[in-house]
Design a protein around this motif. Structure first.
Motif, PDB file in Angstrom:
ATOM      1  N   SER A  27       0.802  -1.219   0.000  1.00 44.58           N
ATOM      2  CA  SER A  27       0.000   0.000   0.000  1.00 44.58           C
ATOM      3  C   SER A  27       0.840   1.276   0.000  1.00 44.58           C
ATOM      4  O   SER A  27       0.315   2.356  -0.248  1.00 44.58           O
ATOM      5  N   HIS A  28       2.140   1.163   0.283  1.00 43.09           N
ATOM      6  CA  HIS A  28       3.000   2.343   0.284  1.00 43.09           C
ATOM      7  C   HIS A  28       3.700   2.486  -1.070  1.00 43.09           C
ATOM      8  O   HIS A  28       4.050   1.504  -1.711  1.00 43.09           O
ATOM      9  N   ALA A  29       3.882   3.721  -1.490  1.00 42.45           N
ATOM     10  CA  ALA A  29       4.516   3.984  -2.785  1.00 42.45           C
ATOM     11  C   ALA A  29       6.011   3.687  -2.701  1.00 42.45           C
ATOM     12  O   ALA A  29       6.685   4.104  -1.758  1.00 42.45           O
ATOM     13  N   GLN A 113      22.048   4.360  -7.077  1.00 47.43           N
ATOM     14  CA  GLN A 113      20.637   4.021  -7.000  1.00 47.43           C
ATOM     15  C   GLN A 113      20.082   4.319  -5.611  1.00 47.43           C
ATOM     16  O   GLN A 113      20.731   4.056  -4.604  1.00 47.43           O
ATOM     17  N   LEU A 114      18.869   4.880  -5.604  1.00 46.66           N
ATOM     18  CA  LEU A 114      18.198   5.207  -4.371  1.00 46.66           C
ATOM     19  C   LEU A 114      16.777   4.680  -4.434  1.00 46.66           C
ATOM     20  O   LEU A 114      16.203   4.537  -5.516  1.00 46.66           O
ATOM     21  N   VAL A 115      16.200   4.407  -3.283  1.00 48.86           N
ATOM     22  CA  VAL A 115      14.801   4.014  -3.226  1.00 48.86           C
ATOM     23  C   VAL A 115      14.077   4.955  -2.274  1.00 48.86           C
ATOM     24  O   VAL A 115      14.607   5.333  -1.228  1.00 48.86           O
ATOM     25  N   MET A 116      12.889   5.377  -2.676  1.00 47.65           N
ATOM     26  CA  MET A 116      12.053   6.217  -1.826  1.00 47.65           C
ATOM     27  C   MET A 116      10.771   5.457  -1.511  1.00 47.65           C
ATOM     28  O   MET A 116      10.114   4.928  -2.417  1.00 47.65           O
ATOM     29  N   ILE A 117      10.435   5.372  -0.230  1.00 47.72           N
ATOM     30  CA  ILE A 117       9.201   4.738   0.207  1.00 47.72           C
ATOM     31  C   ILE A 117       8.326   5.809   0.850  1.00 47.72           C
ATOM     32  O   ILE A 117       8.732   6.453   1.816  1.00 47.72           O
ATOM     33  N   VAL A 118       7.154   6.018   0.274  1.00 45.18           N
ATOM     34  CA  VAL A 118       6.216   7.002   0.808  1.00 45.18           C
ATOM     35  C   VAL A 118       5.191   6.259   1.646  1.00 45.18           C
ATOM     36  O   VAL A 118       4.467   5.397   1.143  1.00 45.18           O
ATOM     37  N   THR A 119       5.153   6.564   2.920  1.00 51.17           N
ATOM     38  CA  THR A 119       4.290   5.827   3.841  1.00 51.17           C
ATOM     39  C   THR A 119       3.235   6.726   4.463  1.00 51.17           C
ATOM     40  O   THR A 119       3.438   7.932   4.642  1.00 51.17           O
ATOM     41  N   ASN A 120       2.132   6.110   4.782  1.00 56.01           N
ATOM     42  CA  ASN A 120       1.067   6.765   5.527  1.00 56.01           C
ATOM     43  C   ASN A 120       0.901   5.983   6.820  1.00 56.01           C
ATOM     44  O   ASN A 120       0.504   4.821   6.787  1.00 56.01           O
ATOM     45  N   PRO A 121       1.221   6.580   7.959  1.00 56.92           N
ATOM     46  CA  PRO A 121       1.151   5.840   9.230  1.00 56.92           C
ATOM     47  C   PRO A 121      -0.232   5.318   9.553  1.00 56.92           C
ATOM     48  O   PRO A 121      -0.388   4.426  10.379  1.00 56.92           O
ATOM     49  N   ASP A 122      -1.253   5.849   8.877  1.00 60.58           N
ATOM     50  CA  ASP A 122      -2.619   5.389   9.127  1.00 60.58           C
ATOM     51  C   ASP A 122      -2.982   4.168   8.290  1.00 60.58           C
ATOM     52  O   ASP A 122      -4.093   3.652   8.388  1.00 60.58           O
ATOM     53  N   GLU A 123      -2.037   3.707   7.430  1.00 62.64           N
ATOM     54  CA  GLU A 123      -2.313   2.572   6.558  1.00 62.64           C
ATOM     55  C   GLU A 123      -1.259   1.482   6.741  1.00 62.64           C
ATOM     56  O   GLU A 123      -0.340   1.361   5.941  1.00 62.64           O
ATOM     57  N   PRO A 124      -1.351   0.662   7.800  1.00 62.17           N
ATOM     58  CA  PRO A 124      -0.397  -0.443   7.968  1.00 62.17           C
ATOM     59  C   PRO A 124      -0.534  -1.426   6.816  1.00 62.17           C
ATOM     60  O   PRO A 124      -1.615  -1.591   6.258  1.00 62.17           O
ATOM     61  N   LEU A 145       8.377  -5.131  13.267  1.00 63.10           N
ATOM     62  CA  LEU A 145       9.408  -4.191  13.699  1.00 63.10           C
ATOM     63  C   LEU A 145      10.317  -3.794  12.538  1.00 63.10           C
ATOM     64  O   LEU A 145      10.616  -2.607  12.347  1.00 63.10           O
ATOM     65  N   VAL A 146      10.765  -4.778  11.756  1.00 57.70           N
ATOM     66  CA  VAL A 146      11.639  -4.473  10.618  1.00 57.70           C
ATOM     67  C   VAL A 146      10.902  -3.616   9.597  1.00 57.70           C
ATOM     68  O   VAL A 146      11.461  -2.682   9.018  1.00 57.70           O
ATOM     69  N   GLN A 147       9.608  -3.898   9.380  1.00 54.56           N
ATOM     70  CA  GLN A 147       8.827  -3.059   8.472  1.00 54.56           C
ATOM     71  C   GLN A 147       8.807  -1.614   8.952  1.00 54.56           C
ATOM     72  O   GLN A 147       8.953  -0.675   8.163  1.00 54.56           O
ATOM     73  N   THR A 148       8.642  -1.427  10.260  1.00 50.73           N
ATOM     74  CA  THR A 148       8.626  -0.081  10.829  1.00 50.73           C
ATOM     75  C   THR A 148       9.922   0.656  10.521  1.00 50.73           C
ATOM     76  O   THR A 148       9.915   1.837  10.146  1.00 50.73           O
ATOM     77  N   ILE A 149      11.049  -0.043  10.648  1.00 48.12           N
ATOM     78  CA  ILE A 149      12.345   0.583  10.408  1.00 48.12           C
ATOM     79  C   ILE A 149      12.545   0.881   8.923  1.00 48.12           C
ATOM     80  O   ILE A 149      13.035   1.951   8.548  1.00 48.12           O
ATOM     81  N   VAL A 150      12.143  -0.054   8.055  1.00 47.49           N
ATOM     82  CA  VAL A 150      12.267   0.165   6.615  1.00 47.49           C
ATOM     83  C   VAL A 150      11.419   1.357   6.183  1.00 47.49           C
ATOM     84  O   VAL A 150      11.773   2.089   5.251  1.00 47.49           O
ATOM     85  N   GLN A 151      10.321   1.599   6.872  1.00 42.52           N
ATOM     86  CA  GLN A 151       9.460   2.726   6.551  1.00 42.52           C
ATOM     87  C   GLN A 151       9.981   4.037   7.139  1.00 42.52           C
ATOM     88  O   GLN A 151       9.373   5.084   6.944  1.00 42.52           O
TER      89      GLN A 151
END
Length: 210
Positions: A27-29, A113-124, A145-151
């Motif tokens: 769900s995250h870009a 190379q870079l990666v950008m992850i756009v997250t919405n804390p209201d959408e786990p 926990l690892v997902q939280t850190i990657v985000q």
């Protein structure tokens, strides 16, 4: 040998299709670019953001902010990644209407190379946790926990949101890292992104998992 080669190729394609499908369901870009912001990969969530033209846009195949202010923040973030592994920027302010609280976290994959992850804390996102559990033999808690850190969040963010002590969160992280031979968080993030991003989103990386 030709038949075996064909079977191997079919198996690899099946694995690639599976991972690509999961990234499309994420769900995250997710956007992978080079240092010049030329886009190499974008999942469907990112494409939806591009279409709205609000936060991030694609112009001539390059990543830009949807406004001069956001573009300036992206410029600073991309520049900062020459000196550090991760940079987080706020795309929106918290408000009553979506998109609220969107955060972009940039990670460097390698020198170009870079990666950008756009997250919405209201959408786990459950799918990403599932990917972590499948690929890295993590427990549900470790994957969360690892997902939280990657985000882009920290151990203290996680412990506060989940009402556990910092030491408990740290123990879970150490367990996940030990299972996979990671010594630093930066190494963990880089390995996770290289492994889970679909093939073709980045170039050949020494030591990449097969």
């Amino acid at each position: 040998q030709v038949w075996l080669g064909s079977q191997h190729l079919s198996s690899l394609q099946s694995q690639l299709d599976s991972l690509t499908t999961l990234w499309d369901r994420f769900s995250h870009a997710v956007v992978v670019t080079d240092n010049r912001r030329q886009i190499r990969f974008a999942n469907r969530a990112a494409e939806r953001l591009f279409e709205t033209g609000g936060m991030i846009v694609s112009r001539n195949g390059a990543l830009h902010g949807g406004s001069p202010a956001i573009d300036a923040r992206l410029n600073l973030a991309f520049g900062s990644l020459n000196n550090q592994h991760r940079h987080m920027i706020r795309l929106t302010t918290k408000g009553p209407h979506p998109p609220a609280g969107l955060t972009a976290t940039l990670f460097r994959l390698d020198s170009d190379q870079l990666v950008m992850i756009v997250t919405n804390p209201d959408e786990p996102d459950q799918d990403f946790r599932t990917m972590l559990q499948q690929c890295y033999q993590m427990t549900a808690t470790e994957a969360d926990l690892v997902q939280t850190i990657v985000q882009g969040q920290s151990l203290r963010d996680y412990s506060g949101e989940h009402e556990v002590t910092y030491e408990t969160a740290r123990t879970h992280l150490k367990s996940a890292m030990k299972k996979n031979g990671w010594r630093r968080q930066g190494e963990m993030i880089s390995d996770v992104l290289h492994t889970l991003l679909p093939a073709g989103a980045y170039g050949s990386v020494p030591g990449e998992r097969s």
